[in-house]
Design an enzyme around this catalytic site. Structure first.
Site, PDB file in Angstrom:
ATOM      1  N   GLY A  93       0.819  -1.203   0.000  1.00 55.86           N
ATOM      2  CA  GLY A  93       0.000   0.000   0.000  1.00 55.86           C
ATOM      3  C   GLY A  93       0.850   1.249   0.000  1.00 55.86           C
ATOM      4  N   GLY A 112       0.816   5.402   1.392  1.00 55.62           N
ATOM      5  CA  GLY A 112       0.212   6.440   2.207  1.00 55.62           C
ATOM      6  C   GLY A 112       0.676   7.792   1.714  1.00 55.62           C
ATOM      7  N   GLY A 113       0.318   8.842   2.448  1.00 59.59           N
ATOM      8  CA  GLY A 113       0.682  10.174   2.029  1.00 59.59           C
ATOM      9  C   GLY A 113       2.171  10.440   2.084  1.00 59.59           C
ATOM     10  CG  MET A 114       4.339   9.919   5.633  1.00 60.39           C
ATOM     11  SD  MET A 114       4.769  10.882   7.117  1.00 60.39           S
ATOM     12  CE  MET A 114       4.394   9.658   8.401  1.00 60.39           C
ATOM     13  CB  VAL A 122       2.774  -0.223   3.677  1.00 62.06           C
ATOM     14  CG1 VAL A 122       2.740  -1.451   4.586  1.00 62.06           C
ATOM     15  CG2 VAL A 122       2.488   1.035   4.491  1.00 62.06           C
ATOM     16  CE  LYS A 154       3.268   4.944   7.497  1.00 64.97           C
ATOM     17  NZ  LYS A 154       2.224   5.339   8.461  1.00 64.97           N
ATOM     18  CG  ASP A 210      -5.065  10.889   9.862  1.00 65.78           C
ATOM     19  OD1 ASP A 210      -6.132  11.421   9.478  1.00 65.78           O
ATOM     20  OD2 ASP A 210      -4.230  10.405   9.076  1.00 65.78           O
TER      21      ASP A 210
END
Length: 334
Positions: free
Chosen positions: A18, A20-22, A25, A40, A134
């Site tokens: 996957g 993410g924004g930063m 993974v 990550k 979040d």
């Protein structure tokens, strides 16, 4: 693959699980302990201020300090040879709540059970002074046994610690962020509860409480209006669950439930009653259900034998609907 080709001399990156924004993974293999893990890895070197990397470090510290069955466990941290940090955590073989919601509204019984688990996770974090900031469906993972787990503490902060922000940035996802967080950047446990209420609303209705043309528009709408009543949008929603969700979505923090522990207690009552009504076919008066025990050092109090309340840690596993009996997608923390 030689040790020099392994991340940290230990981890073999098998596939991307996957983005993410930063960070990205990976599903990876720990060659020392011979197990599957999620890694990550920060996507690239970010701004010269180091804010993003500091958030990444905070995520590792926050999650590593939390040992709870409904929080994804962190095992290790390290730095890639190119300078990018990484976090090693449990690999959750299952689906995100966001993926489940994408299939349509989720029944009250299952939402209450998933919510109970996440409320307990938030309570564990808040008890240690950690604010998630979040809470959203993509950060709730549900494994193949039905166990929900909260992940991605990348925006977490310790209560009373200084804010770590980028100028002009709205922390938290706009569809779920609390009004006080969107307007003033105020981040408290009550803000987490608002976001949690927005997540429950989204799961029940199949749509978030507020929508708009963009992130700012969505965030601003909650200053001027309340979300549409759940019972108007979802005819068969449990009334007590709908009432709790709207309390969590109160514009004023003081009007929300006092704590995640209090929310978990109420969700335990609701989950038990709705399950009893389904299995018995008869309505149950809410006040006949004993209060659900709040997790603590002594564990969960046993309910009276005439009320069929299952072990709450196993409750979500019993609530998978027929549509989810197919093999779930493999999802790691994002």
């Amino acid at each position: 693959m030689t040790p020099l080709e392994l991340l940290g001399g230990r981890y073999r990156l098998d596939r991307i699980a996957g983005h993410g924004g930063m960070a990205t993974v990976f599903e990876a293999h720990d060659t020392v302990l011979n197990r599957v893990v999620a890694i990550k890895l920060l996507q690239r070197r970010h701004d010269a201020t180091g804010v993003v990397e500091e958030r990444f470090r905070r995520e590792a510290l926050a999650e590593a300090s939390l040992v709870h069955p409904n929080i994804v466990t962190v095992h290790d941290v390290g730095v890639h040879e190119d300078g990018r940090p990484y976090i090693v955590m449990d690999y959750v073989d299952g689906r995100s709540l966001a993926a489940l919601i994408a299939e349509g509204p989720i029944p009250s019984e299952r939402v209450a059970a998933i919510g109970l688990a996440i409320a307990r996770a938030l309570d564990a974090a808040h008890e240690r002074g950690i604010i998630h900031r979040d809470v959203k469906p993509a950060n709730i993972l549900i494994d193949q046994q039905g166990l929900p787990q909260l992940t991605d503490f990348g925006l977490a902060r310790v209560a009373d610690d200084s804010e770590l922000t980028i100028a002009g940035e709205l922390l938290g996802t706009a569809m779920y962020v609390a009004p006080e967080q969107a307007r003033f950047g105020t981040c408290t446990a009550q803000g987490d509860l608002y976001a949690f209420g927005a997540v429950l609303y989204h799961a029940l209705a199949g749509a978030p409480p507020f929508e708009g043309a963009g992130a700012i528009d969505v965030a601003l709408r909650r200053f001027e209006e309340d979300p549409a009543p759940l019972q108007a949008r979802v005819g068969d929603v449990d009334p007590a669950l709908a009432a709790l969700v709207h309390e969590l979505l109160a514009r004023e923090p003081a009007a929300r439930p006092p704590s995640a522990a209090a929310v978990a207690e109420r969700l335990g009552d609701i989950a038990a009653r709705v399950r009893t009504e389904r299995t018995s076919g008869d309505p149950v008066t809410p006040n006949t259900i004993p209060p659900a025990a709040v997790p603590g050092a002594a564990g969960l109090a046993a309910p009276p034998p005439d009320v069929p309340l299952p072990n709450p840690s196993l409750l979500p596993a019993d609530l998978w609907s027929a549509r989810d009996e197919v093999a779930p997608e493999r999802v790691g923390p994002s």
